[in-house]
Scaffold this motif. Structure first.
Motif, PDB file in Angstrom:
ATOM      1  N   UNK A 123       0.835  -1.207   0.000  1.00  0.00           N
ATOM      2  CA  UNK A 123       0.000   0.000   0.000  1.00  0.00           C
ATOM      3  C   UNK A 123       0.868   1.255   0.000  1.00  0.00           C
ATOM      4  N   UNK A 124       1.917   1.255   0.773  1.00  0.00           N
ATOM      5  CA  UNK A 124       2.826   2.413   0.787  1.00  0.00           C
ATOM      6  C   UNK A 124       3.481   2.597  -0.583  1.00  0.00           C
ATOM      7  N   UNK A 125       3.882   1.484  -1.180  1.00  0.00           N
ATOM      8  CA  UNK A 125       4.501   1.517  -2.502  1.00  0.00           C
ATOM      9  C   UNK A 125       3.534   2.067  -3.544  1.00  0.00           C
ATOM     10  N   UNK A 126       2.300   1.552  -3.545  1.00  0.00           N
ATOM     11  CA  UNK A 126       1.293   2.035  -4.501  1.00  0.00           C
ATOM     12  C   UNK A 126       1.085   3.541  -4.364  1.00  0.00           C
ATOM     13  N   UNK A 127       1.082   4.030  -3.154  1.00  0.00           N
ATOM     14  CA  UNK A 127       0.899   5.469  -2.949  1.00  0.00           C
ATOM     15  C   UNK A 127       2.150   6.228  -3.391  1.00  0.00           C
ATOM     16  N   UNK A 128       3.327   5.697  -3.070  1.00  0.00           N
ATOM     17  CA  UNK A 128       4.578   6.374  -3.406  1.00  0.00           C
ATOM     18  C   UNK A 128       4.754   6.517  -4.923  1.00  0.00           C
ATOM     19  N   UNK A 129       4.393   5.466  -5.679  1.00  0.00           N
ATOM     20  CA  UNK A 129       4.557   5.556  -7.136  1.00  0.00           C
ATOM     21  C   UNK A 129       3.291   6.093  -7.809  1.00  0.00           C
ATOM     22  N   UNK A 130       2.339   6.498  -6.994  1.00  0.00           N
ATOM     23  CA  UNK A 130       1.117   7.183  -7.431  1.00  0.00           C
ATOM     24  C   UNK A 130       0.167   6.306  -8.237  1.00  0.00           C
ATOM     25  N   UNK A 131       0.133   5.017  -7.893  1.00  0.00           N
ATOM     26  CA  UNK A 131      -0.891   4.141  -8.467  1.00  0.00           C
ATOM     27  C   UNK A 131      -2.219   4.406  -7.782  1.00  0.00           C
ATOM     28  N   UNK A 132      -2.143   4.713  -6.506  1.00  0.00           N
ATOM     29  CA  UNK A 132      -3.335   5.186  -5.806  1.00  0.00           C
ATOM     30  C   UNK A 132      -3.066   6.650  -5.440  1.00  0.00           C
ATOM     31  N   UNK A 133      -4.112   7.470  -5.477  1.00  0.00           N
ATOM     32  CA  UNK A 133      -3.934   8.885  -5.124  1.00  0.00           C
ATOM     33  C   UNK A 133      -3.438   9.027  -3.683  1.00  0.00           C
ATOM     34  N   UNK A 134      -2.845  10.163  -3.376  1.00  0.00           N
ATOM     35  CA  UNK A 134      -2.363  10.377  -2.006  1.00  0.00           C
ATOM     36  C   UNK A 134      -3.484  10.193  -0.986  1.00  0.00           C
ATOM     37  N   UNK A 135      -3.166   9.480   0.066  1.00  0.00           N
ATOM     38  CA  UNK A 135      -4.137   9.202   1.122  1.00  0.00           C
ATOM     39  C   UNK A 135      -4.028  10.314   2.164  1.00  0.00           C
ATOM     40  N   UNK A 136      -5.186  10.819   2.589  1.00  0.00           N
ATOM     41  CA  UNK A 136      -5.198  11.868   3.621  1.00  0.00           C
ATOM     42  C   UNK A 136      -4.572  11.325   4.895  1.00  0.00           C
ATOM     43  N   UNK A 137      -3.949  12.220   5.607  1.00  0.00           N
ATOM     44  CA  UNK A 137      -3.316  11.842   6.869  1.00  0.00           C
ATOM     45  C   UNK A 137      -3.943  12.628   8.013  1.00  0.00           C
ATOM     46  N   UNK A 138      -3.960  11.995   9.174  1.00  0.00           N
ATOM     47  CA  UNK A 138      -4.503  12.685  10.341  1.00  0.00           C
ATOM     48  C   UNK A 138      -3.448  13.625  10.924  1.00  0.00           C
ATOM     49  N   UNK A 139      -3.804  14.294  11.994  1.00  0.00           N
ATOM     50  CA  UNK A 139      -2.890  15.282  12.589  1.00  0.00           C
ATOM     51  C   UNK A 139      -1.580  14.661  13.082  1.00  0.00           C
ATOM     52  N   UNK A 140      -1.572  13.360  13.312  1.00  0.00           N
ATOM     53  CA  UNK A 140      -0.344  12.674  13.739  1.00  0.00           C
ATOM     54  C   UNK A 140       0.469  12.176  12.541  1.00  0.00           C
ATOM     55  N   UNK A 141      -0.047  12.356  11.334  1.00  0.00           N
ATOM     56  CA  UNK A 141       0.672  11.947  10.139  1.00  0.00           C
ATOM     57  C   UNK A 141       0.342  10.535   9.665  1.00  0.00           C
ATOM     58  N   UNK A 142      -0.576   9.864  10.350  1.00  0.00           N
ATOM     59  CA  UNK A 142      -0.960   8.507   9.940  1.00  0.00           C
ATOM     60  C   UNK A 142      -1.997   8.562   8.824  1.00  0.00           C
TER      61      UNK A 142
END
Length: 143
Positions: A17-36
């Motif tokens: 999942x991190x890889x898919x987001x990093x190479x932009x296969x999935x759009x950027x996932x929103x993060x909470x105030x803690x960065x998760x």
């Protein structure tokens, strides 16, 4: 939904999942105030789509292009380009299915006729001159 739950939901490693987001296969996932990462319904739909397209054999490059097109601000001609990518993959998948179907039919034939072929071989009725031409099997099954 947290990344661990999303990964479990689709039986994927968290790193994927991190890889898919990093190479932009999935759009950027929103993060909470803690960065998760906080996966929303739209993110889960993307993961589901990408996972299934990968199973169908679509390349990472095509997925990157598909996702890039979806994220463009100027949507003119984007939908057709995305649809073209999906149609190309469907054509490839249909070809693979046809090949697999032919292979399955050959295996079924070999299994169903195996005992008879062994008997014919043991009785000396099968010789190098009268052995069947397996490469012609698919031609017979197409008729």
């Amino acid at each position: 939904m947290k990344i661990k739950e999303a990964a479990e939901m689709f039986s994927l490693p968290i790193d994927t999942l991190r890889y898919y987001e990093r190479i932009e296969i999935i759009p950027p996932v929103k993060r909470n105030e803690s960065g998760y990462r906080e996966y929303q319904l739209q993110d889960l739909n993307w993961i589901f789509l990408v996972t299934n397209l990968r199973k169908a054999g679509i390349s990472i490059e095509s997925l990157i292009e598909f996702s890039r097109l979806a994220q463009l601000k100027d949507k003119q001609n984007v939908e057709q380009a995305q649809k073209d990518i999906l149609n190309e993959q469907l054509d490839e998948l249909n070809e693979k299915i046809a090949e697999l179907t032919q292979t399955r039919e050959l295996l079924e034939y070999k299994i169903n006729s195996f005992d008879d072929h062994i008997t014919q071989f043991k009785l000396g009725k099968v010789t190098p001159d009268n052995v069947e031409k397996l490469w012609e099997f698919n031609k017979k099954s197409e008729e």
